[in-house]
Design a protein around this motif. Structure first.
Motif: not given
Length: 188
Positions: A69-91
């Motif tokens: 949830d973006d409200r609780y993430l640290q600044a380094r993890d926020k945003g749609p691009q960071r979410r995309f990278v996390r999902d890409w790496v986790d896949s």
């Protein structure tokens, strides 16, 4: 204070319309009693209540962060691009995820009294680290390429490749925010 018959007679008298504030002026003792507060405002109950509220907020934030949830993430993890990278790496599977288990295995092999096993274990560790670093570099390049294709060349954030590469080093079950996609499931 003891009540006198004059006081009780005054209270029993029928109320007449009054002018002014409509009530009696409080005595000095009543005003002082109303102002009195404990010297130390925090009581044990207040401190316990504050601790419970803090624990509740922290637990809510921990769950929100784990869920991405973006409200609780640290600044380094926020945003749609960071979410995309996390999902890409986790896949995908990555060699670098196994760095910590291999290091623990090599550490245990160092306690074996046979020098040949110790040397080979040490060489295997270094070879594995080299392969893991190569995997991280390739992952960083592929993540940046995928992010450019999705978000556009001019709107790409800095550090996405490094962010993705560092996420590959963490074992999947230890990653925060927790993986939101299964392996093999490509992010949208």
């Amino acid at each position: 204070m003891a009540k006198t018959s004059a006081d009780s007679a005054a209270h029993d008298a029928p109320s007449t319309p009054t002018t002014g504030k409509g009530r009696a002026t409080p005595t000095r003792a009543e005003r002082e009693a109303a102002r009195k507060r404990p010297l130390v405002a925090d009581t044990k109950e207040a401190k316990a209540r504050a601790r419970a509220e803090l624990r509740e907020r922290q637990e809510k934030a921990r769950i929100g962060m784990a869920n991405g949830d973006d409200r609780y993430l640290q600044a380094r993890d926020k945003g749609p691009q960071r979410r995309f990278v996390r999902d890409w790496v986790d896949s995908t599977w990555h060699v670098a995820e196994l760095v910590m288990p291999i290091m623990v295995a090599v550490l245990l092999l160092m306690f074996v009294g046979i020098p040949a096993i110790q040397i080979y274990a040490y060489l295997v560790l270094w070879a594995f680290i080299i392969v893991a670093v190569l995997d991280m570099v390739i992952t960083a390049i592929r993540v940046k390429r995928a992010a450019r294709a999705k978000f556009g060349e001019d709107r790409i954030e800095k550090g996405l490749g490094f962010y993705g590469a560092m996420r590959t080093v963490q074992m999947r079950f230890m990653r925060l925010p927790k993986p939101q996609v299964k392996r093999g499931q490509r992010p949208a």
